[in-house]
Design an enzyme around this catalytic site. Sequence first.
Site, mmCIF file in Angstrom:
data_model
loop_
_atom_site.group_PDB
_atom_site.id
_atom_site.type_symbol
_atom_site.label_atom_id
_atom_site.label_comp_id
_atom_site.label_asym_id
_atom_site.label_seq_id
_atom_site.Cartn_x
_atom_site.Cartn_y
_atom_site.Cartn_z
ATOM 1 N N LYS A 1 -34.874 -67.677 -62.086
ATOM 2 C CA LYS A 1 -35.146 -66.343 -62.628
ATOM 3 C C LYS A 1 -36.468 -66.428 -63.392
ATOM 4 O O LYS A 1 -36.488 -66.482 -64.616
ATOM 5 C CB LYS A 1 -34.018 -65.990 -63.599
ATOM 6 C CG LYS A 1 -33.381 -64.633 -63.411
ATOM 7 C CD LYS A 1 -32.472 -64.314 -64.570
ATOM 8 C CE LYS A 1 -31.010 -64.410 -64.235
ATOM 9 N NZ LYS A 1 -30.149 -64.050 -65.382
ATOM 10 N N ASP B 1 -20.758 -68.457 -64.022
ATOM 11 C CA ASP B 1 -19.723 -67.706 -64.729
ATOM 12 C C ASP B 1 -20.288 -66.643 -65.654
ATOM 13 O O ASP B 1 -21.456 -66.669 -66.034
ATOM 14 C CB ASP B 1 -18.876 -68.648 -65.582
ATOM 15 C CG ASP B 1 -19.626 -69.113 -66.845
ATOM 16 O OD1 ASP B 1 -20.757 -69.610 -66.702
ATOM 17 O OD2 ASP B 1 -19.088 -68.948 -67.955
ATOM 18 N N VAL C 1 -26.114 -62.899 -63.055
ATOM 19 C CA VAL C 1 -25.391 -63.080 -61.796
ATOM 20 C C VAL C 1 -24.199 -64.023 -61.972
ATOM 21 O O VAL C 1 -24.216 -64.904 -62.834
ATOM 22 C CB VAL C 1 -26.331 -63.610 -60.689
ATOM 23 C CG1 VAL C 1 -27.396 -62.574 -60.348
ATOM 24 C CG2 VAL C 1 -26.994 -64.932 -61.084
ATOM 25 N N LYS D 1 -20.832 -76.827 -65.916
ATOM 26 C CA LYS D 1 -19.939 -76.694 -64.777
ATOM 27 C C LYS D 1 -20.602 -75.906 -63.634
ATOM 28 O O LYS D 1 -20.143 -75.939 -62.502
ATOM 29 C CB LYS D 1 -18.668 -75.935 -65.202
ATOM 30 C CG LYS D 1 -17.894 -76.607 -66.295
ATOM 31 C CD LYS D 1 -16.757 -75.677 -66.772
ATOM 32 C CE LYS D 1 -16.066 -76.311 -67.979
ATOM 33 N NZ LYS D 1 -15.230 -75.305 -68.673
ATOM 34 N N GLY D 2 -21.677 -75.197 -63.949
ATOM 35 C CA GLY D 2 -22.242 -74.215 -63.025
ATOM 36 C C GLY D 2 -22.626 -74.706 -61.647
ATOM 37 O O GLY D 2 -22.614 -73.943 -60.685
ATOM 38 N N GLU E 1 -28.874 -78.095 -60.531
ATOM 39 C CA GLU E 1 -28.575 -77.057 -61.528
ATOM 40 C C GLU E 1 -28.253 -75.751 -60.810
ATOM 41 O O GLU E 1 -28.693 -75.531 -59.681
ATOM 42 C CB GLU E 1 -29.796 -76.903 -62.458
ATOM 43 C CG GLU E 1 -29.742 -75.804 -63.485
ATOM 44 C CD GLU E 1 -28.646 -75.950 -64.540
ATOM 45 O OE1 GLU E 1 -27.488 -76.186 -64.169
ATOM 46 O OE2 GLU E 1 -28.955 -75.778 -65.737
ATOM 47 N N ASP E 2 -27.504 -74.895 -61.474
ATOM 48 C CA ASP E 2 -27.162 -73.604 -60.861
ATOM 49 C C ASP E 2 -28.317 -72.605 -60.967
ATOM 50 O O ASP E 2 -28.698 -71.965 -60.002
ATOM 51 C CB ASP E 2 -25.866 -73.015 -61.448
ATOM 52 C CG ASP E 2 -25.865 -72.904 -62.972
ATOM 53 O OD1 ASP E 2 -26.827 -73.374 -63.631
ATOM 54 O OD2 ASP E 2 -24.897 -72.348 -63.533
ATOM 55 N N ARG F 1 -16.478 -68.057 -61.436
ATOM 56 C CA ARG F 1 -17.077 -69.220 -60.760
ATOM 57 C C ARG F 1 -16.553 -69.377 -59.342
ATOM 58 O O ARG F 1 -17.213 -69.932 -58.477
ATOM 59 C CB ARG F 1 -16.751 -70.508 -61.529
ATOM 60 C CG ARG F 1 -17.401 -70.602 -62.904
ATOM 61 C CD ARG F 1 -17.281 -72.037 -63.422
ATOM 62 N NE ARG F 1 -17.471 -72.139 -64.863
ATOM 63 C CZ ARG F 1 -18.648 -72.215 -65.480
ATOM 64 N NH1 ARG F 1 -19.758 -72.195 -64.771
ATOM 65 N NH2 ARG F 1 -18.724 -72.311 -66.781
ATOM 66 N N ASP G 1 -33.195 -70.256 -66.200
ATOM 67 C CA ASP G 1 -33.399 -68.931 -66.791
ATOM 68 C C ASP G 1 -34.541 -69.052 -67.812
ATOM 69 O O ASP G 1 -35.710 -69.046 -67.434
ATOM 70 C CB ASP G 1 -32.051 -68.527 -67.408
ATOM 71 C CG ASP G 1 -32.011 -67.114 -67.954
ATOM 72 O OD1 ASP G 1 -32.558 -66.216 -67.307
ATOM 73 O OD2 ASP G 1 -31.417 -66.909 -69.030
HETATM 74 P P1 IMP Z 1 -31.645 -71.620 -69.623
HETATM 75 O O1 IMP Z 1 -31.516 -72.760 -70.598
HETATM 76 O O2 IMP Z 1 -31.927 -70.323 -70.324
HETATM 77 O O3 IMP Z 1 -32.591 -71.873 -68.502
HETATM 78 O O4 IMP Z 1 -30.215 -71.336 -69.061
HETATM 79 C C1 IMP Z 1 -29.614 -72.125 -68.185
HETATM 80 C C2 IMP Z 1 -28.120 -71.923 -68.180
HETATM 81 O O5 IMP Z 1 -27.695 -70.616 -68.606
HETATM 82 C C3 IMP Z 1 -27.673 -72.060 -66.763
HETATM 83 O O6 IMP Z 1 -27.342 -73.403 -66.485
HETATM 84 C C4 IMP Z 1 -26.475 -71.143 -66.697
HETATM 85 O O7 IMP Z 1 -25.315 -71.862 -67.048
HETATM 86 C C5 IMP Z 1 -26.721 -70.085 -67.731
HETATM 87 N N1 IMP Z 1 -27.242 -68.858 -67.096
HETATM 88 C C6 IMP Z 1 -28.486 -68.355 -67.160
HETATM 89 N N2 IMP Z 1 -28.612 -67.219 -66.455
HETATM 90 C C7 IMP Z 1 -27.394 -66.998 -65.904
HETATM 91 C C8 IMP Z 1 -26.864 -65.962 -65.035
HETATM 92 O O8 IMP Z 1 -27.521 -65.001 -64.600
HETATM 93 N N3 IMP Z 1 -25.547 -66.102 -64.694
HETATM 94 C C9 IMP Z 1 -24.768 -67.125 -65.127
HETATM 95 N N4 IMP Z 1 -25.223 -68.096 -65.919
HETATM 96 C C10 IMP Z 1 -26.515 -68.038 -66.309
HETATM 97 MG MG MG Z 2 -25.307 -74.105 -66.711
#
Ligand code: IMP
Ligand code: MG
Length: 184
Positions: free
Chosen positions: A136, A164, A158, A49-50, A104-105, A170, A108
């Site tokens: 990030k 969220d 964040v 949903k981000g 994508e939002d 959100r 990470d």
């Molecule tokens: P990744 O798979 O670790 O890259 O994470 C991606 C998902 O984790 C993103 O699409 C977000 O939904 C969530 N996420 C990662 N960091 C944050 C943050 O700082 N705030 C909110 N959601 C986050």
């Molecule tokens: Mg996400």
Amino acid sequence: MMTASEDLCKVLLSEEELAARVKELGAQITEDYRDRLNGKHLLVIGMLKGSFIFMSDLVRHIDLHCEIDFMIASSYGSGTESSGVITIKQDVKDVEGQHVLIIEDIVDSGYTMMSVMEILKGRKPASLALVSLLDKPSRRKVPVEIAYTGFEVPDEFVVGYGLDYDSRYRNLPYIGVLKPEMYS
Ligand code: IMP
Ligand code: MG
């Protein structure tokens, strides 16, 4: 009872900063794809949903023929950490031969986008590129190629503008950091 904005300790990106950057990204994408589509449209896939607020703002600054679709990918993780195991909970229809732009939002660890990009790449799109509002990089575990990044952010969790914590925040119109006591 506290309001949502009262749970933040600081605003990282204001509404004005977000709006200005989103406009720039839209103009850049328009420029980059205008001569590449050859009569096809751009298939814009928002990761729910981000990305819902970012995507709705961004597509209004992309002056190309677009089709809009959504995907839901979830990773099994606890709290603020994502695991390497990704499941597609809602998929898109056929992307073969299409120019695909994923929205994508935040990237990470990179696990989510690495998996989604791999899956879509295997379906033979004409092109595939990723737009992420936030990056990030200090948290990356696996490499992800981000074609368009809104902002790099420090290693802080964040929320707002679609992002969220525990399903909340959100709807905040800007991006900020929660007070430490909110994580419990
Ligand atoms: P990744 O798979 O670790 O890259 O994470 C991606 C998902 O984790 C993103 O699409 C977000 O939904 C969530 N996420 C990662 N960091 C944050 C943050 O700082 N705030 C909110 N959601 C986050
Ligand atoms: Mg996400």
